[in-house]
Each structure stands twice: as structure tokens, then as C-alpha cells.
Design a protein around this motif. Structure first.
Motif, mmCIF file in Angstrom:
data_model
loop_
_atom_site.group_PDB
_atom_site.id
_atom_site.type_symbol
_atom_site.label_atom_id
_atom_site.label_comp_id
_atom_site.label_asym_id
_atom_site.label_seq_id
_atom_site.Cartn_x
_atom_site.Cartn_y
_atom_site.Cartn_z
ATOM 1 N N ALA A 33 0.707 -1.171 -0.082
ATOM 2 C CA ALA A 33 -0.015 -0.064 -0.078
ATOM 3 C C ALA A 33 0.926 1.153 -0.019
ATOM 4 C CB ALA A 33 -0.632 -0.018 1.057
ATOM 5 N N PRO A 34 1.896 1.373 0.929
ATOM 6 C CA PRO A 34 2.392 2.763 1.006
ATOM 7 C C PRO A 34 3.035 3.171 -0.515
ATOM 8 C CG PRO A 34 3.339 1.330 2.747
ATOM 9 C CD PRO A 34 2.452 0.722 1.723
ATOM 10 N N VAL A 35 3.684 2.550 -1.277
ATOM 11 C CA VAL A 35 4.174 2.887 -2.480
ATOM 12 C C VAL A 35 3.000 3.116 -3.656
ATOM 13 C CG1 VAL A 35 5.668 2.082 -4.456
ATOM 14 C CG2 VAL A 35 6.320 1.580 -2.032
ATOM 15 N N ALA A 36 2.031 2.071 -3.470
ATOM 16 C CA ALA A 36 1.121 2.124 -4.504
ATOM 17 C C ALA A 36 0.028 3.368 -4.244
ATOM 18 C CB ALA A 36 0.400 0.885 -4.370
ATOM 19 N N MET A 90 -11.015 -3.971 5.577
ATOM 20 C CA MET A 90 -9.651 -3.453 4.914
ATOM 21 C C MET A 90 -9.806 -3.966 3.448
ATOM 22 S SD MET A 90 -6.928 -2.040 6.218
ATOM 23 C CE MET A 90 -6.529 -2.555 7.571
ATOM 24 N N ALA A 91 -10.218 -5.174 2.988
ATOM 25 C CA ALA A 91 -10.115 -5.444 1.680
ATOM 26 C C ALA A 91 -11.024 -4.628 0.734
ATOM 27 C CB ALA A 91 -10.556 -6.916 1.316
ATOM 28 N N SER A 92 -12.230 -4.486 1.257
ATOM 29 C CA SER A 92 -12.864 -3.436 0.700
ATOM 30 C C SER A 92 -12.483 -1.861 0.358
ATOM 31 C CB SER A 92 -14.278 -3.380 1.390
ATOM 32 O OG SER A 92 -15.037 -4.670 1.797
ATOM 33 N N GLY A 93 -11.995 -1.546 1.617
ATOM 34 C CA GLY A 93 -11.387 -0.046 1.243
ATOM 35 C C GLY A 93 -10.192 -0.225 0.048
ATOM 36 N N PHE A 94 -9.346 -1.080 0.115
ATOM 37 C CA PHE A 94 -8.273 -1.100 -0.877
ATOM 38 C C PHE A 94 -8.699 -1.587 -2.369
ATOM 39 C CE2 PHE A 94 -5.709 -0.780 2.534
ATOM 40 C CZ PHE A 94 -4.568 -0.008 2.294
ATOM 41 N N ALA A 176 -1.708 -2.477 -8.030
ATOM 42 C CA ALA A 176 -1.116 -2.946 -6.556
ATOM 43 C C ALA A 176 -1.815 -2.612 -5.521
ATOM 44 C CB ALA A 176 0.236 -1.907 -6.451
ATOM 45 N N LEU A 177 -2.827 -1.774 -5.537
ATOM 46 C CA LEU A 177 -3.731 -1.351 -4.696
ATOM 47 C C LEU A 177 -5.058 -2.673 -4.660
ATOM 48 C CD1 LEU A 177 -4.366 2.327 -4.583
ATOM 49 C CD2 LEU A 177 -3.297 1.042 -2.903
ATOM 50 N N VAL A 178 -5.281 -3.001 -5.875
ATOM 51 C CA VAL A 178 -6.068 -4.410 -5.884
ATOM 52 C C VAL A 178 -5.485 -5.287 -5.333
ATOM 53 C CG1 VAL A 178 -7.134 -5.796 -7.599
ATOM 54 C CG2 VAL A 178 -7.758 -3.344 -7.980
ATOM 55 N N MET A 179 -4.270 -5.556 -5.607
ATOM 56 C CA MET A 179 -3.612 -6.864 -4.812
ATOM 57 C C MET A 179 -3.524 -6.644 -3.516
ATOM 58 S SD MET A 179 -1.871 -9.513 -5.323
ATOM 59 C CE MET A 179 -1.752 -9.816 -7.065
#
Length: 418
Positions: A33-36, A90-94, A176-179
Motif C-alpha cells: 500500500a505505501p508505494v502504491a 480492509m479488503a473492501s477499502g483497498f 497494486a492496490l487491488v492486489m
């Protein structure tokens, strides 16, 4: 070597293996998440450091606002169910953040709402995680369990920092966020498989939320070593949030080479945390909190190096030192809390700990973007280092921090008196 092999024997316990697997995969999702998120937002048309600050603040602020409620929920309900719900939210948010970047529909209010969802999920998950470890791990193996959980988490941070940066470069921040969302969903499924015995669960009573919070506050405030270190971390985390969330990525984009350079920084930090785990597996200090606070001083090093425009490899080495020190502190802190706080109050005390430690984090994120414009990115990073050093030196003035002894040290001292 024999001692390390004995530590690994805990992996044969099915419940611990499930908890370890879930935590490792969840942290892998977080490591993407941070980089993406940073470079996904910074690469949006018209976006700048203030845009990134707004999105990261939207993630951090709900986490703080809901943390105490999360502690009450985790002390009342089966903690593995609370963790499962948090992972799925958390999964839903990302998933939502990734989808918006992929389709090109990125209004700032929608990005803020999706980021806020992940913040709420974190507020639910963290207190439950602290409380569930003593339910799964025997008391005499708590430090080993915390260290092994840290080892899995830190290995994920290494992999996530490298893979996340590469995925952003090759496919973009959206994928990357979907992953990340997919990994959180897998972690939720693994937590759902965790079964605790009825006696291990904390059943709710006919009490108000405020009464539960008052009881938790009494446990928290009666221990000087807790509230002093939490006060220290309220400032330390503010500086780290500003530096890691905004100033570091901004400097990487300006002069270090972009997302791959920042991924290298995060990978150096993550490798350091793995080294910290190996140290903490065998480390048994007589004054664990004193040692942990002392180890906070070197965490200012990478920000000094970034602020002085050191070569990238030197900055990565500073991030490695940061990772070692922070991880050893984390294992000592978690283990001491789990030993000193009654099990029925542990999640609530943990929620006060997390709330207090992170309450100024959004301020750091909000000020980071404007500070970079007013004073310069390098100067702002040096300011973060100063905040870390001053807050740590102030915490060392506390007798509770300096004098708290580990159980084995207290027992030895008592035997000597006899």
C-alpha cells in the motif's frame, strides 16, 4: 542454534500457525500500500503533496477516532471474529481505491472515503490482535510468539516493498492496490478458520461502553511506564508519519529516483526488522522498557541522512538501523503489555496505547505537505529527526520507564532478598 530451533517448535501449534499465516499475508497487503498509494495519488493529474496528505489523513483519522471502540469490541466478542471482520473491511477499502485509479474516476472525496474505510478496519483489528496472542500462545512463550509473528510480518514487508514498487512501475498503483485488497481478503479467510476454546473468549456483560472504557483507562493510567511511552510515541509517530508518508516519497520523487528508490528505502527498513526479530527471539533484558526506549534514539538516523542528501545506499543503511531498533522495541513492548495487563482488559489498554501513540499522526500528515513548501523537504525531514530525539530523551526521565523489570528479573531480585 538449538535455541532458535526450539523457538520454531511453536509453529507446530495449529492455532498459532493459522494466526501467523493470516498476519503475514495481511502485512503483505499492507506493504504494497505505501508505494502504491503514494505514487498512485501523486501521479494523478493536478495532485501534489497536499493531495497525498489529505488521503493519508483520511485513512489515519478514523483509525484514531474508532480505536477505543475497537478495544471494547475486542474485549467483549471473540477476538478472531473481530479480526476477520476487520480484514474483510480492509479488503473492501483497498479494492475501492484500486478500482478508482484503474477506471480513472478519482474525485478527492471518493478517495478520502475509501481510505477512511481502511482506517476504521485498522481500528477494529489492532486491539484484537494484541489481545488474541495470549489466547493462542502459552504465557512462557509470549516473547517467542510475538517475535515469530514479527518475523512473518517483516518478511512480508521486505517482499511487499520490493514487489509493490515493481508492480507500481510495471502496472501502476491501481493494480497494486487491488492486489492489497486480495491479500487482506485471504487473511480474513484464514482468521475465520481459527477456532478458540469457549474458555478463551471474552463474553460481553451487561455493561455500558463507557463503563468498559473507564475500566480500561484505570488499567492504562495506573502504570507510569505505559502512559509515558505512549506520550513519547504520540510525538515520535507524528514525525514518522510525516517523514514516511509524505516527505520521504516527495524527496524520492524530486531527487532520489522515484518509486524504486523509495521501495529500496522501505526494503532496507524491512530487512532491518527481520534482523531485529532474530535479536528479539533470544534477547531477555532485565529492564525491557528502558532498553526499548533507548532503541528509539537511532530511529532518527534515516531522516537525518535524507535531510543531508546522503547517497541512497547510506540512506538505505539508515533505514536498516531504523528497522532493527523499531522491531526490537515492538517485541519488548508487546510482550511486556501482555504479561503485565490482565487478559480481560488487554484489548482496551491496547486501544488506549494505539490511540495515544497515533493521535498526532494526522497532524504530521497534514503539516508535512505545507512544511515541505515553506521550509523545504530536506529541512522538514531534519525537523522530524529532532522531534524523535527530544521526545525519547524526555521519556527516559521517567522512573517507571527506567525501573520496570521483567518477571524473571523480579523473581531473581526477590530470591536475593530472601
Amino acid at each position: 542454534m538449538h535455541g532458535y530451533l526450539g523457538d520454531l517448535g511453536l509453529l507446530r501449534d495449529r492455532r498459532f500457525a493459522l494466526l501467523l499465516s493470516a498476519r503475514t499475508i495481511s502485512v503483505l497487503g499492507s506493504a504494497f500500500a505505501p508505494v502504491a498509494l503514494a505514487f498512485g495519488v501523486l501521479n494523478l493529474p493536478g495532485a501534489d503533496a497536499s493531495t497525498l496528505s489529505a488521503v493519508l489523513t483520511a485513512e489515519s483519522l478514523p483509525m484514531i477516532l474508532f480505536m477505543l471502540v475497537g478495544g471494547v469490541i475486542a474485549d467483549r466478542l471473540p477476538r478472531h471474529r473481530v479480526m476477520m471482520a476487520g480484514e474483510f473491511v480492509m479488503a473492501s477499502g483497498f479494492f475501492a481505491l484500486g478500482a478508482m485509479l484503474l477506471i480513472g474516476w478519482t474525485p478527492l472525496p471518493a478517495l478520502i472515503a475509501a481510505a477512511a474505510l481502511s482506517g476504521v478496519a485498522t481500528a477494529v483489528t489492532f486491539p484484537a490482535l494484541t489481545g488474541i496472542i495470549p489466547e493462542v500462545v502459552p504465557l512462557d512463550r509470549l516473547q517467542t510468539g510475538n517475535a515469530l509473528l514479527g518475523l512473518g510480518a517483516n518478511a512480508s514487508r521486505v517482499a511487499g516493498a520490493v514487489l509493490g514498487g515493481g508492480m507500481v512501475v510495471l502496472f501502476g498503483g491501481g493494480w497494486a492496490l487491488v492486489m492489497s485488497g486480495a491479500l487482506f481478503a485471504v487473511a480474513g479467510v484464514l482468521v475465520a478458520l481459527l477456532r478458540l476454546e469457549p474458555g478463551d473468549r471474552r463474553r460481553g456483560e451487561a455493561r455500558s461502553v463507557l463503563a468498559d472504557l473507564r475500566d480500561g483507562w484505570r488499567e492504562f493510567s495506573s502504570r507510569q511506564w505505559i502512559w509515558v511511552v505512549v506520550a513519547q510515541f504520540s510525538l515520535l509517530v507524528m514525525a514518522i508519519q510525516a517523514a514516511h508518508g509524505v516527505l520521504g516519497p516527495l524527496l524520492a520523487k524530486e531527487s532520489l529516483g522515484g518509486p524504486l528508490a523509495w521501495s529500496g528505502f522501505l526494503a532496507g527498513e524491512a530487512v532491518g526488522t527481520i534482523a531485529g526479530v532474530l535479536i528479539s527471539l533470544r534477547l531477555r533484558p532485565s529492564r525491557p522498557i528502558l532498553l526499548g526506549v533507548l532503541l528509539c534514539l537511532p530511529t532518527a538516523l534515516p531522516y537525518v541522512l535524507l535531510g543531508l542528501d546522503a547517497p541512497l545506499w547510506v540512506i538505505v543503511a539508515g533505514a536498516f538501523v531504523f528497522g532493527v531498533c523499531f522491531d526490537v522495541f515492538g517485541v519488548l513492548w508487546q510482550t511486556t503489555m501482555q504479561r503485565e495487563i490482565p487478559a480481560e482488559s488487554l484489548s482496551r489498554v491496547s486501544s488506549y496505547d494505539i490511540l495515544g501513540s497515533m493521535m498526532f499522526g494526522p497532524i504530521g500528515l497534514l503539516l508535512a505537505g505545507p512544511a515541505a513548501g515553506w521550509f523545504g523537504t530536506e529541512e522538514s525531514l531534519l525537523g522530524c529527526a529532532v522531534v524523535i530525539v527530544i521526545s525519547t530523551l524526555a521519556a527516559l526521565l521517567s522512573p517507571g520507564v527506567r525501573d520496570l523489570r521483567a518477571p524473571q528479573s523480579r523473581a531473581a531480585a526477590h530470591a536475593d532478598l530472601k
